[in-house]
Scaffold this active site. Structure first.
Site, PDB file in Angstrom:
ATOM      1  N   ASP A  10      -0.738   1.441   3.450  1.00  0.00           N
ATOM      2  CA  ASP A  10      -1.848   0.777   2.767  1.00  0.00           C
ATOM      3  C   ASP A  10      -1.356  -0.573   2.249  1.00  0.00           C
ATOM      4  O   ASP A  10      -0.401  -0.630   1.474  1.00  0.00           O
ATOM      5  CB  ASP A  10      -2.338   1.654   1.614  1.00  0.00           C
ATOM      6  CG  ASP A  10      -3.710   1.242   1.115  1.00  0.00           C
ATOM      7  OD1 ASP A  10      -4.280   0.287   1.652  1.00  0.00           O
ATOM      8  OD2 ASP A  10      -4.210   1.875   0.162  1.00  0.00           O
ATOM      9  N   ASP A 103      -6.931  -2.918   6.312  1.00  0.00           N
ATOM     10  CA  ASP A 103      -5.709  -2.903   5.507  1.00  0.00           C
ATOM     11  C   ASP A 103      -5.064  -1.533   5.354  1.00  0.00           C
ATOM     12  O   ASP A 103      -4.163  -1.373   4.510  1.00  0.00           O
ATOM     13  CB  ASP A 103      -5.987  -3.492   4.125  1.00  0.00           C
ATOM     14  CG  ASP A 103      -7.059  -2.739   3.356  1.00  0.00           C
ATOM     15  OD1 ASP A 103      -7.782  -1.925   3.983  1.00  0.00           O
ATOM     16  OD2 ASP A 103      -7.187  -2.948   2.140  1.00  0.00           O
ATOM     17  N   GLU A 104      -5.460  -0.552   6.147  1.00  0.00           N
ATOM     18  CA  GLU A 104      -4.778   0.742   6.052  1.00  0.00           C
ATOM     19  C   GLU A 104      -4.896   1.525   7.354  1.00  0.00           C
ATOM     20  O   GLU A 104      -5.843   1.370   8.116  1.00  0.00           O
ATOM     21  CB  GLU A 104      -5.306   1.575   4.880  1.00  0.00           C
ATOM     22  CG  GLU A 104      -6.755   1.998   5.007  1.00  0.00           C
ATOM     23  CD  GLU A 104      -7.171   2.971   3.910  1.00  0.00           C
ATOM     24  OE1 GLU A 104      -6.455   3.958   3.654  1.00  0.00           O
ATOM     25  OE2 GLU A 104      -8.242   2.727   3.314  1.00  0.00           O
TER      26      GLU A 104
END
Length: 392
Positions: A10, A103-104
């Site tokens: 993350d 973003d993860e």
């Protein structure tokens, strides 16, 4: 530790980190990424979060909460490029990458342990490479299951790694509030609290049938599994929200800074070879070639060139990259990183190549596809450009 093959990576305050990575003047300043006065907060750095600013908060409230914050408008093209580069690093580790958002992502690394080491080693390696190449940080949770890995990455923030081996799962989970469990929103949390189920341990020690009578058969079974960390959801490889239709690329950080043109040119060839191989696998071609150069002082520049027609041919992408690099006229400038990216991707079947008078019947495109067939059968090291062969 092979008993914990699931990684949840993350990025830390992703949008804010990308927006400020080339702004050292904002390193110690609260920063909000978002729209105008009627918009909402997309992201906030950790200094702004100390004032209670969080994503999806109305900008008017965020400004009142942190009047000293610097507000930066979002640059979605840059976010997408950085995200794609980060995903390239994930896929170098394992093909089992499930992208959750820009973003993860989840990674199943059990097939990479012999090659790259223990999951913890892989996690630290990813963090190091992402920080080095992109100038941003990430946090990684390492566990035996998807849900525990996600909770572990939250505990690792910012910029850390948390490992939860199987024998520590209950000690890790049970003290947490039930609202921490993956998929438990505010309404479900409030309902469980009304039932006297405050912690994950409370849910875990409630008989399954009792729990199902209280909250429903499906939710009760799901909560029971999550509370004991026994969910067995497999990772499903999934492309990112902006892939592959926008761009494909790869970066490489040199082992030591270099001003040797031969070294840089050879790396541009390696990266062009890697990127076009992925493009052909995906059945796409692109017109715009972009190179990224990071100097020893971490200053980063990009240069782009649009070709007359879309292509997936290695030598054509490589020649464009070389022209872009030479046009910079660098005089012994020491480089830390180079990257090659092809943008404006379209389905390869839609590209109709214009034949040139006197052009041979079989050319570089046929050679590339012959190489692809060989590497699929014998591995990526079976065939490669001669200048990339290791010399001793």
């Amino acid at each position: 530790m092979t008993s914990t093959p699931i990684l949840h990576v993350d990025m830390d305050a992703f949008y804010a980190s990308v927006a400020t990575r080339d702004r050292p003047d904002l390193a110690e300043v609260p920063v909000i990424v978002g729209g105008g006065s009627r918009g909402v907060v997309l992201s906030a750095n950790y200094l702004a979060r100390q004032y209670g600013v969080h994503s999806a908060m109305p900008m008017t409230r965020a400004r009142r909460a942190c009047p000293t914050a610097v507000v930066i408008p979002p640059d979605f093209d840059t976010f997408a490029r950085v995200s794609s580069s980060v995903l390239e690093n994930f896929r170098r580790v394992t093909p089992l990458v499930e992208v959750v958002s820009l973003d993860e992502a989840f990674l199943d690394v059990r097939g990479s342990i012999r090659r790259l080491g223990a999951p913890t080693t892989i996690a630290e390696g990813l963090r190091s490479v992402i920080h080095d190449e992109q100038g941003i940080t990430c946090s990684v949770g390492v566990a035996a299951s998807v849900s525990v890995a996600k909770l572990a990455s939250r505990r690792a923030k910012p910029d850390g790694v948390v490992v939860v081996p199987p024998e520590r799962v209950t000690a890790f989970l049970h003290p947490l509030d039930v609202g921490e469990l993956w998929g438990v929103g505010e309404k479900t949390q409030a309902m469980l609290h009304r039932l006297g189920l405050i912690t994950v341990g409370d849910v875990a020690h409630t008989p399954l049938r009792t729990l199902q009578r209280a909250v429903g058969h499906h939710l009760g079974a799901q909560l029971h599994e999550l509370a004991w960390g026994t969910d067995r959801r497999a990772i499903t490889p999934k492309a990112g929200p902006l892939e592959p239709e926008r761009s494909m690329g790869a970066d490489e950080t040199f082992a030591k800074d270099t001003d040797d043109r031969e070294v840089v040119v050879r790396e541009l060839l390696r990266l062009s070879h890697r990127v076009t191989g992925r493009m052909r696998t995906a059945g796409v071609a692109g017109r715009t070639v972009t190179i990224r150069i990071r100097f020893a002082d971490f200053t980063t520049i990009t240069r782009s060139r649009t070709l007359p027609e879309a292509t997936d041919v290695t030598v054509e992408i490589y020649r464009a990259a070389i022209r872009l690099y030479d046009a910079l006229g660098l005089q012994r400038a020491r480089l830390r990183l180079v990257g090659v990216r092809v943008e404006g991707l379209v389905p390869r079947a839609s590209v109709h190549r214009q034949l040139v008078l006197g052009e041979p019947e079989h050319g570089w495109a046929d050679a590339d596809r012959a190489v692809d067939r060989a590497t699929r059968r014998f591995g990526t090291a079976a065939v490669r450009p001669a200048s990339l062969l290791r010399t001793y």
